[in-house]
Design an enzyme around this catalytic site. Structure first.
Site, mmCIF file in Angstrom:
data_model
loop_
_atom_site.group_PDB
_atom_site.id
_atom_site.type_symbol
_atom_site.label_atom_id
_atom_site.label_comp_id
_atom_site.label_asym_id
_atom_site.label_seq_id
_atom_site.Cartn_x
_atom_site.Cartn_y
_atom_site.Cartn_z
ATOM 1 N N LYS A 195 0.928 -1.204 0.178
ATOM 2 C CA LYS A 195 0.013 -0.012 -0.101
ATOM 3 C C LYS A 195 0.832 1.335 -0.013
ATOM 4 C CE LYS A 195 -3.493 2.458 2.756
ATOM 5 N NZ LYS A 195 -4.419 2.348 3.853
ATOM 6 N N LYS A 255 -2.174 -1.420 -3.756
ATOM 7 C CA LYS A 255 -3.151 -0.285 -3.691
ATOM 8 C C LYS A 255 -2.414 0.901 -3.711
ATOM 9 C CE LYS A 255 -6.165 1.900 -0.171
ATOM 10 N NZ LYS A 255 -6.569 1.783 1.115
HETATM 11 C C1 PBG Z 1 -7.075 3.371 5.829
HETATM 12 C C2 PBG Z 1 -7.520 3.113 4.421
HETATM 13 C C3 PBG Z 1 -7.445 4.299 3.549
HETATM 14 C C4 PBG Z 1 -7.967 3.739 2.186
HETATM 15 C C5 PBG Z 1 -8.407 2.507 2.574
HETATM 16 N N1 PBG Z 1 -8.253 2.318 3.909
HETATM 17 C C6 PBG Z 1 -6.801 5.586 3.586
HETATM 18 C C7 PBG Z 1 -5.577 5.736 4.005
HETATM 19 O O1 PBG Z 1 -4.704 4.927 3.912
HETATM 20 O O2 PBG Z 1 -5.275 7.059 4.046
HETATM 21 C C8 PBG Z 1 -8.079 4.521 0.992
HETATM 22 C C9 PBG Z 1 -9.292 3.914 -0.003
HETATM 23 C C10 PBG Z 1 -9.422 4.912 -1.077
HETATM 24 O O3 PBG Z 1 -8.882 6.089 -1.151
HETATM 25 O O4 PBG Z 1 -10.538 4.595 -1.839
HETATM 26 N N2 PBG Z 1 -5.747 3.196 6.172
#
Ligand code: PBG
Length: 330
Positions: A195, A255
Site C-alpha cells: 500500500k 493499492k
Molecule cells: C485506511 C484506508 C485508506 C484507504 C483504505 N483504507 C486511507 C488511507 O490510507 O489514508 C483508501 C481507500 C480509497 O482511497 O479509496 N488506512
C-alpha cells in the site's frame, strides 16, 4: 512473412470476432464493493466527496448489501466510523461498533455474501493516524496488538475476511495468531501488502474522516509516509508482499491500482496467492469528474480501467464502480 499476408486487423473485423479473441474479461465474480458504515439508525447520507457513495447505518447497510448480492457481486468491504475518537482508537473493537453491528445485520440478511472488513485505526484515532502515536512516533508493535483486537472483534461478529490496511510491520502474523488462538482459524486475511502513500486517497479521507489531524502537521506527522510505501519503489513492494505471505496472509493486495499496474504485474508473476487491487477513491472520482465535465464516456472509461487492472494481473477488483460494472456486465 509480413504485410500483406499478415494483417492484424482481420482479428478486429467485427464485435463477434473481437469477442472470440479477447484475452481479458472482467466478471462480476471479480468485484468487491466498499461500503461506509456509521453509528445510528435509518441513516443514509450521500458522501459529498464520492459520487454515488453513502454513509449508512448498520440497519440500512444490510439493505444495500442485499442489492449488492442481487447484482451477483460476491463481497462487500466495510469501513467504519466511530461514535468518538481517542488516542488508541478504542471504538474500533467495540462489540456494539457500527462495523460489528453491520456485519451481524448483513450476515442475517444475506448470509452468502462475503463480508470483508477494513482493519485500520485511522478513522478511530484522534490523531487520524493508522496506529498509536507515542512520543511523536507511531508505535508499531503496540499498534499490531490493537489491530489484532480489532480484527478479532470483526471475526466475532461474523466477518469472513479481515483486511488490514495499516502497513505496520508484523501485523499479519500477530493477527493470524490472535485468530487461531481464539477460535477463528477459518477467517481469512486479505493483506493490503503493498500500500503506497498515495495522493489518490483524498476523497476517501473525507468520507472516513480519517486525514491526519492538523495539530500533527507541525510535528512532522502530517502524512503516512513512515508506514505507507514510497510510490517510487517496486522492489520494496515485492519484499513487503513476500513478508505478508510468510506471516500467513491468504490473499494480498496492491493499492492504489492505476499508478501501480507494474506492481500488480510483478506481484502476479512472483506470487501464486489470489491478488487483489484497490481502485481507490481518487481514481474513481477523477473518472467521474472528467465524465461530469463531458470529457469522457463514463461507462466506457470505467470498463477500460477495470479491464486494465485485470489485465495487469489482479484477480480481485475492489472498486466503487462495482455496482455499475455489475449492472453493465449482466
Ligand atoms: C485506511 C484506508 C485508506 C484507504 C483504505 N483504507 C486511507 C488511507 O490510507 O489514508 C483508501 C481507500 C480509497 O482511497 O479509496 N488506512
Amino acid at each position: 512473412m509480413g504485410f500483406p499476408e499478415i494483417r492484424m486487423r482481420r482479428l478486429r473485423s467485427s464485435a463477434t470476432m473481437r469477442r472470440l479473441v479477447r484475452e481479458t474479461t472482467v466478471s462480476v465474480d471479480d468485484l468487491v464493493y466498499p461500503l461506509f458504515v456509521r453509528p445510528g439508525e435509518g441513516l443514509k447520507e450521500p458522501i459529498p466527496s464520492m459520487t454515488g457513495c453513502f454513509h449508512l447505518s448498520p440497519d440500512l447497510v444490510a439493505d444495500e448489501a442485499a442489492v449488492v448480492a442481487d447484482l451477483g457481486i460476491p463481497a462487500v468491504l466495510l469501513f467504519g466510523l466511530p461514535e468518538k475518537k481517542d488516542e488508541q482508537g478504542s471504538d474500533a473493537w467495540l462489540e456494539s461498533g457500527a462495523v460489528q453491528m453491520a456485519i451481524r445485520a448483513i450476515k442475517q440478511r444475506v448470509p452468502q455474501l462475503l463480508v470483508v472488513t477494513d482493519v485500520c485505526l485511522c478513522a478511530y484515532t484522534d490523531t487520524g493516524h493508522c496506529g498509536l502515536i507515542r512520543d511523536n512516533r507511531l508505535d508499531n508493535d503496540a499498534t499490531c496488538e490493537l489491530l489484532a483486537k480489532m480484527a478479532l472483534s470483526h471475526a466475532q461478529a461474523g466477518a469472513d475476511i479481515v483486511a488490514p490496511s495499516d502497513m505496520m510491520d508484523g501485523r499479519i502474523g500477530v493477527m493470524r495468531q490472535a485468530l487461531e488462538k481464539n477460535g477463528f482459524p477459518h477467517v481469512a486475511i486479505m493483506s493490503y501488502a503493498a500500500k503506497f502513500a498515495s495522493a489518490f486517497y483524498g476523497p476517501f479521507r473525507d468520507a472516513a474522516e480519517s486525514a491526519p489531524s492538523a495539530a500533527l502537521v507541525e510535528a512532522g506527522l502530517g502524512d503516512r509516509k513512515t508506514y505507507q510505501m514510497d510510490p517510487a519503489n517496486a522492489r520494496e513492494a515485492v519484499r513487503e508482499i513476500a513478508l505478508d505471505i510468510e506471516e500467513g496472509a491468504d490473499m494480498v493486495m496492491v493499492k492504489p491500482a492505476l499508478s501501480f499496474l507494474d506492481i500488480i504485474q510483478r506481484a502476479r508473476q512472483q506470487f501464486d496467492l489470489p491478488l487483489a487491487a484497490y481502485n481507490v477513491s481518487g481514481e474513481y472520482m477523477m473518472l467521474h469528474a472528467a465524465a461530469d465535465a463531458g470529457l469522457l464516456d463514463r461507462e466506457a472509461a470505467m470498463m477500460e480501467v477495470l479491464t486494465s487492472i485485470k489485465r495487469a494481473g489482479a484477480d480481485i477488483l475492489i472498486t466503487y464502480h462495482a455496482k455499475a460494472a455489475a449492472a453493465r456486465l449482466r
